[in-house]
Enzyme design. Structure first.
Site, short mmCIF file in Angstrom:
data_model
loop_
_atom_site.label_atom_id
_atom_site.label_comp_id
_atom_site.label_asym_id
_atom_site.label_seq_id
_atom_site.Cartn_x
_atom_site.Cartn_y
_atom_site.Cartn_z
N HIS A 359 0.80 -1.23 0.00
CA HIS A 359 0.00 0.00 0.00
C HIS A 359 0.82 1.27 0.00
CE1 HIS A 359 -4.17 -1.48 0.54
NE2 HIS A 359 -3.56 -2.54 1.04
N LYS A 547 -10.81 13.23 3.84
CA LYS A 547 -9.85 12.12 3.90
C LYS A 547 -8.95 12.36 5.10
CE LYS A 547 -8.59 13.28 -0.29
NZ LYS A 547 -8.30 12.22 -1.24
N ARG A 548 -8.12 11.36 5.44
CA ARG A 548 -7.16 11.59 6.51
C ARG A 548 -6.28 12.79 6.17
NH1 ARG A 548 -6.73 7.82 10.77
NH2 ARG A 548 -4.95 9.08 11.34
N LYS A 553 -1.27 14.63 1.03
CA LYS A 553 -2.63 14.81 0.50
C LYS A 553 -2.95 16.30 0.25
CE LYS A 553 -4.62 10.57 2.57
NZ LYS A 553 -5.37 9.86 1.52
N THR A 655 -9.44 6.00 -2.78
CA THR A 655 -10.75 5.40 -3.09
C THR A 655 -11.86 6.43 -2.97
OG1 THR A 655 -10.79 4.57 -0.82
CG2 THR A 655 -10.22 2.99 -2.56
N LYS A 659 -15.43 6.98 -5.11
CA LYS A 659 -16.77 7.15 -4.52
C LYS A 659 -17.39 8.45 -5.01
CE LYS A 659 -14.89 5.18 -0.27
NZ LYS A 659 -14.34 5.62 1.03
#
Ligand SMILES: *Cc1c(COP(=O)(O)O)cnc(C)c1O
Length: 808
Positions: A359, A547-548, A553, A655, A659
């Site tokens: 991952h 998201k986290r 990010k 992901t 979605k």
């Protein structure tokens, strides 16, 4: 469709008796909580009868069993999902209404178990859903944490963590299986004895705990397959309650033994928190691996006896990331020490049974343990790892140039550490990444030496998501519209969503796509008013990044954009901005200062922007606390812009991008992870791509020619101004300035290239939002995204795992 209730009448009768027998009260006197509990118990008991049928089918046909080992399963609430999967959601909702109850009200009582951090745990949950839908005998194996990931509250803009006591009212889906408990030994010393000329080993003097399984049913859409998720809880082996201590008033001492065992399954570790070297984490990993392997082999033995060479034919063990990396050595230990197999035969069986998903591409994020810690806690498992390592090194091909370096890169034991990723690769017959770009980077960079040695092991399995949970359940108005247009087939086979392309030129249909989105935005606005006391306008664009929190990010880039738009609007009231609500949500690991400061910055900007009447016509900023599966299901369907803005090359797959696409949001993103596949499927003209690509990032970093101060000096009016505002009190009112973010950028030279991508990002946002005024075209793009999203169904992903890895 295998419906569990034939009619409303049948349901009502069963439900009435469930409510009254469980609560001991007449129906009219029962509380909503009683009614919720009884509904779950009823559905769970129906699920268990299907589970019995499934089990019989698997047994009779000799179907291969797949065990998915994951230290996290972020399953979300199950009730609504299972009613949909059994085809009775509408029937139950109507029946409850007629009985004076409301399904949605009852569903709110269900805990949302936070047994995962984010993407990795949610992926595992979507995979369980899809395995059951595809009729695979697929079982989750994980941990039952007493406390889930912390609950996030926002105080003066900052994240505060409180415990998530998700079991306080019990968990009606689970069944405790004391009869299947497994004794797990830690510590002690290895003793070898000679038996018929062969050494046999066992461990003496261990500290034992009991791993007790709890089973949760997994209902596949269609209702024909019910599998199970087994999660393990740590307990003392026997009650060693110290009565003398208790009678002497030392209650803590009386309970000490129990507390020590229970600590192992007490909490879920947040990721990104520097997990290396934490003994309790290693105990968790071994507990769920050893208990899981024990239960896998128990089932095999009952069906096939001790014919272990048949194991790979009937069993696949999949390891989700490196947390279950001990599956290899533990399976070896049982086969060699307990079942008396020869090493070579056991090794052949083990490697044919186990497979591994990577991952992360970051070498520094790969899990490692100090040998000293490891060998003390798990002496026999360590010996086996040492032997695997010794044989790997001995068999290493030394005929090629540069073999020394290749061996150094792929070794299991190096520099006093056990490298779990290398262990996972060596014990597996298959290694996969989770998006095309990610697998390419694994092959070219992170695991390149393994790839050179065994290219046939490597493959890609682009992640997916459950269309039942994230479209049918989360977005009922859109699901209804889709079903009216193309029938219900998309629930079985999400590829059928492509039939929606036929409606892209239908203005009346596009109107209804927009109306559904509006309904979802109103629903979210109501939630935001309740949860944050903030009014947001459902007529504004909902721009969403949830998201986290992590530097790569780049939530920081997003809030810089908001600050820039705010500054420009204040400077020039004629600066045109499409009215937008900037929505953020997500947790930061409690020890991750930079991420927590980014959360505080967002809330501090929100505090200024939301209270400034000069801009409120065109912008609001909203941070939704305590992001989790249940509120994610409200947020994704309301989104119009999907922010996927990671530094290219850093997000393995993502992901939420899938979605959001399925729910008709347009991706504003970098060419990273599965965004690349989104663009390939839907066309670049239907998304908005900006920023450096992964090769450009590599090149820039390698050149050493990126200088934060140059970026700052080159754009004093906009980027420079935003940077200054981190420390000049503009956003300091809630709880101070943001020196640490400033330092990270300017003194740390902008590691994540926030400043580098700033200009192209803001420009892309402006161009994208200008398109919002042509609502018909926007809705067409939204529908087109949904129509192209079927490939991201986790059913597709799971079929690929089944065919290309598990052979199930
Ligand atoms: C899907 C999901 C994630 C993963 O989001 P990414 O943007 O892919 O990191 C995290 N948390 C929850 C609750 C999710 O449902």
């Amino acid at each position: 469709m295998n419906r569990i209730f034939e009619s409303k009448e049948e349901f009502k009768e069963l439900y009435l008796s469930s409510v009254t027998s469980l609560s001991g009260k007449p129906f009219e006197m029962t509380s909503d909580f009683d009614r919720f509990q009884a509904l779950v118990k009823l559905v769970a008991s129906k699920a268990r009868s299907v589970q019995t049928e499934t089990e019989k089918r698997v047994h009779d046909t000799g179907q291969k069993r797949v065990y998915y080992f994951s230290i996290e399963f972020l399953i979300g609430r199950l009730l609504d999902n299972y009613l949909i999967n059994f085809g009775v959601r509408d029937l139950v909702a109507e029946a409850l209404k007629e009985m004076g109850s409301n399904l949605e009200t009852l569903e709110e009582y269900e805990p949302d178990p936070a047994l995962g951090n984010g993407g990795l745990g949610r992926l595992a949950a979507c995979f369980l859903d899809s395995m059951a839908h595809e009729g695979i005998a697929g079982y989750g194996n994980g941990m039952r944490y007493r406390y889930g990931l912390f609950k996030q509250e926002i105080v003066n803009g900052a994240q505060h963590e409180t415990t998530d006591d998700w079991l306080v009212h019990g968990y009606p889906w689970e069944v405790r299986r004391q009869d299947k408990a497994v004794r797990i030994g830690f510590g002690g010393h290895v003793v070898g004895t000679e038996e018929n000329g062969r050494m046999r080993y066992h461990t003496e003097g261990t500290d034992d705990v009991l791993a007790v399984p709890y089973d949760i049913p997994v209902v596949g859409y269609g209702g024909n397959t019910v599998n199970k998720l087994r999660v393990w809880s740590a307990e003392p082996v026997e009650e060693e309650f110290d009565l003398d201590a208790f009678n002497a008033g030392d209650y803590a001492k009386a309970q000490a033994h129990r507390a020590e065992a229970e600590a192992i399954s007490a909490i879920l570790y947040p990721n990104d928190a520097g997990e290396h070297g934490r003994l309790l984490r290693l105990k968790q990993e071994y507990l769920f691996v050893a208990a899981g392997i024990n239960s896998v082999l128990d089932t095999f033995r009952k069906e096939h006896g001790s014919d272990w060479k048949l194991l790979p034919q009937y069993v696949a063990i999949h390891t989700n990331d490196t947390h279950p990396a001990m599956c290899g050595p533990e399976l070896m230990r049982v086969l060699v020490d307990e079942e008396n197999l020869e090493w070579d035969e056991a090794w052949d069986i083990t490697t044919k049974t186990i497979s591994y998903t990577n991952h992360t591409i970051l070498p520094e994020a790969l899990e490692k343990w100090p040998i000293s810690t490891f060998s003390k806690l798990l002496p026999r498992v360590y010996q086996i790892i040492d032997e695997i390592s010794r044989r790997y090194n001995a068999a290493f091909d030394r005929s090629q140039d540069g073999w020394q370096d290749r061996l150094r890169q792929t070794a299991i034991l190096w520099d006093g550490e056990v490298r779990m990723a290398n262990l996972s690769v060596i014990c597996s017959h298959s290694v996969n990444g989770v998006a095309k770009l990610h697998t390419d980077i694994l092959e070219r960079e992170t695991l390149k030496d393994f790839y050179a040695l065994t290219p046939q092991k490597f493959n890609n399995k682009t992640n997916g998501i459950s269309p039942r949970r994230f479209l049918a359940e989360a977005n009922p108005s859109y699901a209804k519209l889709i079903t009216e247009a193309i029938g219900t087939g998309w629930l079985d086979d999400a590829a059928e969503l492509s039939k929606l392309e036929a409606f892209e030129g239908d203005p009346a249909f596009l109107e209804r796509v927009g109306a559904s989105k509006h309904e979802n935005k109103v629903r979210l606005a109501n939630y935001v008013r309740r949860e944050c006391g903030l009014a947001i306008d459902p007529n504004s664009i909902f721009d969403v990044q949830v998201k986290r929190f992590h530097a790569y990010k780049r939530q920081l880039l997003n809030i810089f954009k908001v600050m820039d738009i705010y500054n420009r609007r204040i400077a020039d009231p004629n600066f045109r901005v499409a009215p937008t609500t900037f929505i953020f949500s997500g947790k930061a690991a409690s020890s991750y200062t930079f991420a927590k400061e980014t959360i505080r910055l967002i809330n501090s900007v929100a505090n200024v922007v939301n209270n400034d009447p000069r801009v409120n016509e065109v912008m609001k900023v909203c941070f939704i606390p305590n992001f989790r599966v249940s509120n994610a299901q409200l947020i994704y369907p309301a989104a119009e812009i999907s922010e996927q803005i990671s530094t290219a090359g850093m997000e393995a797959s993502g992901t939420s991008n899938m979605k959001l696409m399925m729910n008709g949001a347009i991706t504003l993103g970098t060419m990273d992870g599965a965004n690349i596949e989104i663009v390939n499927l839907a066309g670049a003209e239907n998304e908005k791509i900006f920023g450096l690509t992964a090769p450009e990032v590599d090149e820039l970093r390698a050149s050493g020619m990126h200088f934060a101060w140059d970026m700052y000096n080159a754009d004093p009016d906009r980027l420079g101004r935003v940077i200054d505002e981190l420390t000049d009190d503009t956003f300091a009112a809630l709880s101070g300035n943001f020196e640490s973010i400033y330092n990270e950028l300017m003194n740390g030279n902008d590691h994540d290239l926030v400043m580098k991508d700033f200009a192209s990002y803001v420009q892309a946002w402006e161009e994208l939002t200008q398109g919002y005024s042509d609502r018909m075209d926007w809705n067409r793009r939204a529908l087109h995204n949904t129509a192209c999203s079927g490939w991201f169904s986790s059913d597709r992903t799971i079929r690929e795992y089944r065919d290309e890895i598990w052979g199930a």
